[in-house]
Scaffold this motif. Sequence first.
Motif, PDB file in Angstrom:
ATOM      1  N   SER A 158     -58.607  -0.153  22.757  1.00 25.61           N
ATOM      2  CA  SER A 158     -58.769  -1.414  23.340  1.00 25.61           C
ATOM      3  C   SER A 158     -59.737  -2.287  22.327  1.00 25.61           C
ATOM      4  CB  SER A 158     -59.770  -0.978  24.592  1.00 25.61           C
ATOM      5  OG  SER A 158     -61.147  -0.587  24.186  1.00 25.61           O
ATOM      6  N   GLY A 160     -62.846  -3.464  22.068  1.00 25.08           N
ATOM      7  CA  GLY A 160     -64.160  -2.767  21.748  1.00 25.08           C
ATOM      8  C   GLY A 160     -63.933  -1.670  20.893  1.00 25.08           C
ATOM      9  N   MET A 161     -63.054  -0.665  21.125  1.00 24.44           N
ATOM     10  CA  MET A 161     -62.725   0.230  20.392  1.00 24.44           C
ATOM     11  C   MET A 161     -62.269  -0.074  18.978  1.00 24.44           C
ATOM     12  SD  MET A 161     -63.054   3.279  22.125  1.00 24.44           S
ATOM     13  CE  MET A 161     -61.859   4.170  22.586  1.00 24.44           C
ATOM     14  N   ARG A 164     -65.082  -1.102  16.771  1.00 22.90           N
ATOM     15  CA  ARG A 164     -65.748   0.025  16.283  1.00 22.90           C
ATOM     16  C   ARG A 164     -65.076   0.370  15.287  1.00 22.90           C
ATOM     17  NH1 ARG A 164     -69.206   2.640  20.584  1.00 22.90           N
ATOM     18  NH2 ARG A 164     -69.382   1.226  21.981  1.00 22.90           N
ATOM     19  N   ASP A 188     -66.076  -8.635  25.477  1.00 22.43           N
ATOM     20  CA  ASP A 188     -66.772  -8.793  26.817  1.00 22.43           C
ATOM     21  C   ASP A 188     -68.208  -8.371  26.623  1.00 22.43           C
ATOM     22  OD1 ASP A 188     -64.731  -9.753  28.743  1.00 22.43           O
ATOM     23  OD2 ASP A 188     -63.885  -7.945  28.582  1.00 22.43           O
ATOM     24  N   VAL A 189     -68.990  -9.161  27.572  1.00 14.14           N
ATOM     25  CA  VAL A 189     -70.491  -8.904  27.560  1.00 14.14           C
ATOM     26  C   VAL A 189     -70.877  -7.373  27.257  1.00 14.14           C
ATOM     27  CG1 VAL A 189     -71.733 -11.060  27.972  1.00 14.14           C
ATOM     28  CG2 VAL A 189     -70.842  -9.742  29.707  1.00 14.14           C
ATOM     29  N   THR A 190     -70.383  -6.718  28.465  1.00 15.71           N
ATOM     30  CA  THR A 190     -71.090  -5.470  28.321  1.00 15.71           C
ATOM     31  C   THR A 190     -70.400  -4.639  27.105  1.00 15.71           C
ATOM     32  OG1 THR A 190     -69.114  -4.435  29.613  1.00 15.71           O
ATOM     33  CG2 THR A 190     -71.107  -5.244  30.777  1.00 15.71           C
ATOM     34  N   ILE A 191     -69.218  -4.801  26.404  1.00 13.73           N
ATOM     35  CA  ILE A 191     -68.864  -4.256  25.273  1.00 13.73           C
ATOM     36  C   ILE A 191     -69.682  -4.784  24.264  1.00 13.73           C
ATOM     37  CG2 ILE A 191     -66.789  -3.714  23.911  1.00 13.73           C
ATOM     38  CD1 ILE A 191     -66.587  -2.876  26.828  1.00 13.73           C
ATOM     39  N   GLN A 192     -70.038  -6.324  24.259  1.00 13.29           N
ATOM     40  CA  GLN A 192     -70.764  -6.771  23.198  1.00 13.29           C
ATOM     41  C   GLN A 192     -71.927  -6.063  23.046  1.00 13.29           C
ATOM     42  OE1 GLN A 192     -71.078 -11.235  22.585  1.00 13.29           O
ATOM     43  NE2 GLN A 192     -72.921 -10.947  23.514  1.00 13.29           N
ATOM     44  N   ALA A 193     -72.640  -5.918  24.433  1.00 16.31           N
ATOM     45  CA  ALA A 193     -73.735  -5.025  24.302  1.00 16.31           C
ATOM     46  C   ALA A 193     -73.969  -3.816  23.433  1.00 16.31           C
ATOM     47  CB  ALA A 193     -74.509  -5.012  25.555  1.00 16.31           C
ATOM     48  N   GLN A 194     -72.851  -2.879  23.656  1.00 15.92           N
ATOM     49  CA  GLN A 194     -72.646  -1.824  23.158  1.00 15.92           C
ATOM     50  C   GLN A 194     -72.397  -1.915  21.829  1.00 15.92           C
ATOM     51  OE1 GLN A 194     -68.868   0.149  24.794  1.00 15.92           O
ATOM     52  NE2 GLN A 194     -69.983   0.434  26.917  1.00 15.92           N
ATOM     53  N   ASP A 197     -75.820  -2.976  19.980  1.00 19.15           N
ATOM     54  CA  ASP A 197     -76.703  -1.785  19.926  1.00 19.15           C
ATOM     55  C   ASP A 197     -76.084  -0.654  18.990  1.00 19.15           C
ATOM     56  OD1 ASP A 197     -78.611  -0.668  21.732  1.00 19.15           O
ATOM     57  OD2 ASP A 197     -77.469   1.043  21.529  1.00 19.15           O
TER      58      ASP A 197
END
Lengths: 336, 321
Positions: A158, A160-161, A164, A188-194, A197
Motif C-alpha cells: 500500500s 504507506g508501506m 516505508r 492519509d493522516v493516520t498513516i502520516q502519523a505512523q 513517528d
Amino acid sequence: MEKNKILLDVNHLTVNYELEDETVEAVRDVSLYIERGKTLGLVGETGAGKTTTALAILNLIPDPPGVIKSGKITLDGENVLEKSMKEMTHIRGKEVSMIFQDPMTSLNPVFTVGDQIAEALMIHEKLDKSAAFKKAQEMLEIVGIPGERAGEYPHQFSGGMKQRVVIAIALACNPQLLIADEPTTALDVTIQAQVLDLMKELKKRYGMAMLLITHDLGIIAETCDYVAVMYAGQIIERGTLEEIFNTARHPYTEGLFNSLPNIADRKERLKPIPGLMPDPTKLPKGCAFAPRCPYASASCIEEMPEEVHFGGTHFCRCNAYKNPEFRIEREDIVYE
Amino acid sequence: MSDTLLEVKNLKKYFKTSKGLLHAVDDVSFTIERGKTLGIVGESGCGKSTTGRCIMRLIEPTSGKIVFDGIDLATLSNRQMRKARKDIQIIFQDPFSSLDPRQTVLQAIAEPIIQNKLIKGTAAIEKRVLELMETVGLAERLINSYPHELDGGRRQRIGIARALSVEPKLIICDEPVSALDVSIQAQILNLLEDLQEKLGLTYIFITHDLSVVNHFSDDIAVMYLGKMVEKAPAEELFANPMHPYTKALLSAIPVPDLRYKQERILLKGEITSPVNLPDQCRFFKRCYSTCAKCKGKEPELLEVRPNHFVACHLCEVGTNA
C-alpha cells in the motif's frame, strides 16, 4: 570544533532555469546550514524553490535548463558542486539520501523491494548479493515491514508501506543527512502519523541530520529544530522552531499562519494572503512579497530587502524593520 | 419544523471485482437541512467520494433512497435525472483535470447555462458569465483565457462559477481545496462561505483534512471502509469524539501551534480491503480498545447523546465515553 558541528553549509546559492525565451529565477541567493543531528524545516508554497534547493544539494539540478549561477555547498567539509559525476554517485545514497514526495513513482515496478534496498548496499557498502539482501530484510524490519516480504514487488504494497520501503532504501547506508521532500503529503493522516513517528525514531537512533521540505506547518511543529521560510526563491525568515512559531517577524510568515484554520476557534474567519505569488520569470526589483504585503510602502517595491537580525539564530528579510518601531500584527506567543 | 433538503437512506454501492463484492458505500444514511453544511471525512478508500457521486447518480447506487427536496432521485429516469442535476452541482478536487483545456473561461462557465437553456442570446449569456465571474472573484480580463494560463486557485474559481451558473440548491464539494496552497486555500474557503451566506446554499463538504472540515461544517460524519462510524455537530465531535477511529484521526492532525500538546494515538496497520467483509466491526483489526462483541457483530450507528451517533459496541454501554 565549532566548524565540525555544521554538516551542511549552503552559501549564496542561486539557481536559474534558462528557457528559450525566459529565465525562471528558482533559487535566489539562499544560504542555510544544518548542524549534525538536527532537523531544518523548509516551508513555502508551490514554486517557492524548496525542491530546487534540495536538488542542488545533491547536485541533481536538471541541466539543461537548470543552471547553478553561483554558490557554494559544503557537505561535511567537501564542496559538492565541484565533484565529478562519479564522485557524486558515492556521496548520493551514502552521505546524503533523499526521499521524494510520491512513493508510488519512486520505486521501480519490475524489481522486488528487497533488491531495491540491496542495490544501494551493494554499491556503497560493497556487500555481496546475499549479504545485501539479508541486510535489506533487516532494514524492512526496522521500518516495520516483515522481512519475508522483501521478495515482493512494489504493487503488492500500500502507499504507506511503499513510503516505508523508500525510507528503508534511504537509510540503508546510514547517511549523515536525509533530505525528505514532502515525505507524507501523499499519505492519509493516520498513516502520516505512523511515518512521521518512524522518521523521528530513526533520526534519534542514527543521529542523522534532516532537511524536511513541506508546506504543512503542523508537520514542521512536530519534527523540526529550525525553520526556514521560502518565498519566491528566497529565504525570507529563519529561526529556531520557537522563534518562527511564537515570535514570527516576516509579514509573509504571519500571513501563512493566518491562512490556517484555527483548531481552537472554529468560527474564526480565515485571513488569506491576498493575490498570488509573483511569476518567477518576472520578479519585481525589490521585495517579491511587497505586492501582497499589508505593510508594504512604496520603497518596498524598489528596494531589495536586507536581512534583519533578532538575536543569533533569527532573521527575516523585510525593509519595514528599517523603522525600529515596526511590528507585525500577530502577537508573540509567550508561555506563562 | 425542520427543513430537510436531502435525506439519504440506506445508501449502498457495491462494485463487482474478481475477488468478490467491494463494499464502497455500505448502508449510509444521513439528512441535511437547507443552508447547512455536512462534512464527510475519512481516509482514501473510505467511500466518501463515492457517496457524493451516488447522490448525483454520477455513479448508480446499488440500493437506497436519495430524497432531495421531496423527490427520490434513485427512482428517476436518466432524462429526469439530468433535469434534477440542475439543483445539485459538484466541485471537484483537481482544478487541473476538471476543466476542458480547449474551452475558454467564457465557454466553460457558459456551458451549463446553454445546456440547461437558462438564458438565450449570446450577449445575455456573456453578461451572466461576467456576473458569475465577479461573484467568484475572477477578473473580467480573464474571460477569454484558457485554463493552462491560470493558476490552481483561479481554475477552482471557474469550477465554482460553473457550479453556481445553474443556481443549484446543493453543492457537493469533493476535496475542493486539497490541491491548493494554504494561502490560496483560505481564499477559496472564504469564498465558499460567503456564497453560502449570500445564496443560501447547502453544502456537502468531502475532505480528508480535519482542520478544514472543522472550520467549515455544521455537522461532521466520519466514514471508515464504506460505513459511517460517527456523526455529530462539529463542535461536539471535536470536543467529545467517541469512536476509537475518530479519536485516532483527530489525534493524528499535526497542529501548527507549539502550545498544543496532545497524546497521539498511533493506529496499527492500514485500512483493510473492503472486499467480502466479515460480519464484525470494520475497525476491529486496527482498534486499540476492543471487547468480545467487536469480533462477533457489526455495531450499528446509534444515538448515544442528543444528535451524536456512534457505531461502536463499547460506546453503546458507555464504557468508552
